[in-house]
Motif scaffolding. Structure first.
Motif: not given
Length: 620
Positions: A75-83, A88-91
């Motif tokens: 598990p790795y925490a990222v900001t909401e905006n990065l998530w 959306h950018l994942r293929l």
């Protein structure tokens, strides 16, 4: 690169293997997946110049709201905006190789962070494409993207022969796109200007940067209402980036980009243009622009977040003034003030740097010069000085909730005369300033009033009979009984009875109120004397006032050690630059011939004269 302040940083550090060589970076592989599946990523090490097929993400870290992804199976925490960007950018069918600062840099390792910040210019310039993540879309975003896509009907993105017109709704949609919060972030400047190719992404919407710049280049506005919206677009940071990135000095049709070659603007100039943009760490106002600066600026700057902010600003300003600024030009003060205003550097930020720090020859402006010349106009001499507070016997408190000290009897009496004579002028002057009242001006501007530490800089003044005004100085003000109805003294002290520390003696030790020839009233530092001279700095485009003490006639011979530029003519008067003042009330326009002053400023004095106040730091 912004700072991620989250408790997960320390626990995530074990996921990172050390970078082995100086040009090594980590790349992120965003694994394929569908909308509701967990975001999974892995890291790989590669040499920067040996791997060019990656996309660099440019985004804003956003509010400190966190989501969890899976990195290397953990598990790795990222900001909401990065998530949101990752989802959306994942293929769906294949992985995507990306560089993302928050994940590819070990944020818990200060040394690695310093080194990677130095590499960021190269990272974005070597990327095959920069993905600009603007956040989630709204109705106006979709309109703006559709308009920009449909406007380009041919292959030539650089054409200027097309005249594009838009409805008011379309124009407002483009304006709203220009003012997305993303564009207020400082780090995006180098990320956009260094890119080979840019793709604007907003949710599932995508727009090629060339389509967008085509619209900006060929937009034609005629209607008055439309012009107001167009001006908003023109004044935006996005439009500034477009103009700069498409200047033929920096960018050509062959995709040669001078920003990537380090042949464009000085770091000082970039700070003066973009330093106002937002960043979490104040030092990023400089470090975040270093990647697109001239090579000499990069070589003169050490990127290390442990270096004090005042030292960073001193380094950049000195290189800017000594290498890229024309010495002796009349805009010397304005150049330094613009630098400080954009970066929001206060004069007080430099106080912590002692004389030993400035003794180094490194801070010379040239091989044979420790000073740079500035010019000013002598506005007049000080006629009388009123202490602002007095804790001695006989001082009487004033019934004002904002005043934490006392007013001396001499000030109380003399102030009555001052207020009565200047009441109309004060009200008239400050009534004309729409964005500020007198109370705000003084409360957040008095921090500029200061005595300068020695050694004091030299000043050369036009010949005149200095002291001719002081014969009529007010020696003792007549006693006048004060009543609230007559003078409203309590109200007046609400405006300039400001004590930041709650210590009544601080005001008396720090500054006083002085009456100046010509009717002006100014706050002056504590070492001021009757007969001292106030000098308005030329070209400052701001109200910078220097306090000068004229040297006695027998001492009025210029020091042979001064720079060759120092005027040694015996018909000029010499003096010392003692400190800085601010106006309570500007004087009347002079009716006599103006007298010029030449100031020979070392680096420290230039900083103290052109640093900004708390008020300037609070303004946008």
């Amino acid at each position: 690169m912004e700072s991620l302040n989250h408790t997960s940083i320390a626990s995530n550090s074990h996921l990172y293997l050390p970078l082995a060589v100086t040009d090594e970076i980590r790349l992120l592989s965003l694994e394929p997946g569908h909308a509701n599946e967990t975001i999974k990523c892995t890291l790989q090490h590669t040499k920067l110049k040996g791997f060019s097929r990656y996309e660099a993400l440019s985004y804003m870290w956003g509010p400190k709201e966190y989501r969890t992804i899976e990195l290397e199976g953990k598990p790795y925490a990222v900001t909401e905006n990065l998530w949101q960007a990752l989802i959306h950018l994942r293929l769906e069918q294949e992985s995507r190789t990306m560089w993302i600062d928050a994940i590819c840099i070990n944020q818990g390792d200060g040394s690695e962070r310093n080194h990677q910040v130095m590499q960021m210019g190269a990272i974005y310039s070597h990327a095959s494409r920069v993905l600009v993540w603007l956040g989630l879309p709204d109705v106006t975003t979709q309109i703006a993207f559709e308009v920009c896509k449909s406007s380009l009907r041919g292959p030539d993105h650089y054409s200027t022969d097309v005249k594009l017109t838009f409805s008011i709704d379309e124009l407002k949609a483009i304006r709203d796109l220009c003012y997305r919060e993303y564009w207020s972030r400082l780090w995006i400047v180098q990320e956009v200007l260094l890119a080979h190719e840019i793709l604007l992404c907003c949710g599932n919407l995508q727009l090629n940067w060339l389509n967008f710049q085509f619209v900006l280049r060929n937009m034609r506005i005629t209607d008055k209402v439309y012009k107001e919206v167009w001006y908003n677009i023109w004044a935006s940071t996005l439009h500034s980036l477009w103009r700069l990135g498409n200047d033929q000095r920096f960018h050509t049709h062959s995709n040669h980009n001078a920003f990537r070659c380090g042949t464009t603007m000085s770091l000082g100039s970039l700070c003066s243009v973009f330093g106002k943009l937002k960043c979490q760490d104040v030092k990023d106002r400089v470090f975040g622009l270093s990647g697109i600066a001239k090579e000499c600026c990069k070589n003169d700057l050490t990127i290390d977040y442990s270096i004090p902010w005042s030292v960073i600003c001193t380094t950049v300003l000195h290189h800017y003034m000594s290498t890229h600024h024309t010495m002796g030009s009349r805009n010397t003060v304005w150049t330094a003030h613009a630098f400080h205003r954009r970066l929001k550097v206060r004069s007080e930020d430099y106080i912590q740097l002692n004389n030993k720090f400035y003794d180094s020859d490194r801070w010379n402006f040239g091989p044979d010069s420790r000073t740079v010349e500035a010019t000013g106009i002598v506005r007049g001499e000080i006629l009388h000085i009123f202490p602002l507070t007095d804790t001695s016997k006989g001082a009487r408190p004033i019934n004002s909730p904002s005043l934490k000290g006392f007013i001396s009897p001499s000030l109380s009496d003399a102030l009555a005369v001052l207020i009565r004579d200047h009441q109309t002028r004060i009200d008239s002057h400050w009534h004309n300033l729409e964005d500020m009242d007198l109370s705000c001006y003084l409360k957040y501007g008095l921090d500029l009033v200061a005595n300068f530490p020695g050694p004091l800089c030299e000043v050369s003044l036009d010949p005149t009979e200095y002291g001719d005004f002081s014969n009529g100085a007010i020696k003792h003000a007549p006693r006048i009984d004060l009543t609230p109805d007559e003078i409203t003294l309590s109200k007046r002290w609400d405006t300039f009875g400001f004590d930041r520390t709650g210590n009544p003696s601080l005001l008396a030790e720090t500054y006083s109120l002085a009456v100046v020839t010509g009717g002006g009233s100014s706050f002056v530092p504590s070492q001021t004397r009757v007969g001292d001279v106030l000098v308005d700095l030329k070209g400052s485009r701001c109200n910078i006032i220097a306090l000068v003490r004229i040297s006695p006639e027998e001492e009025n011979v210029p020091d042979a050690r001064q720079d060759a530029s120092m005027d040694s003519s015996k018909d000029r008067r010499c003096g010392k630059l003692l400190g800085r003042c601010i106006d309570l009330l500007p004087r009347d326009e002079p009716r006599h011939q103006t007298r010029e002053a030449r100031l020979f400023l070392d680096l420290r004095t230039l900083q103290l004269l052109t640093g900004v106040s708390i008020r300037d730091c609070a303004s946008s």
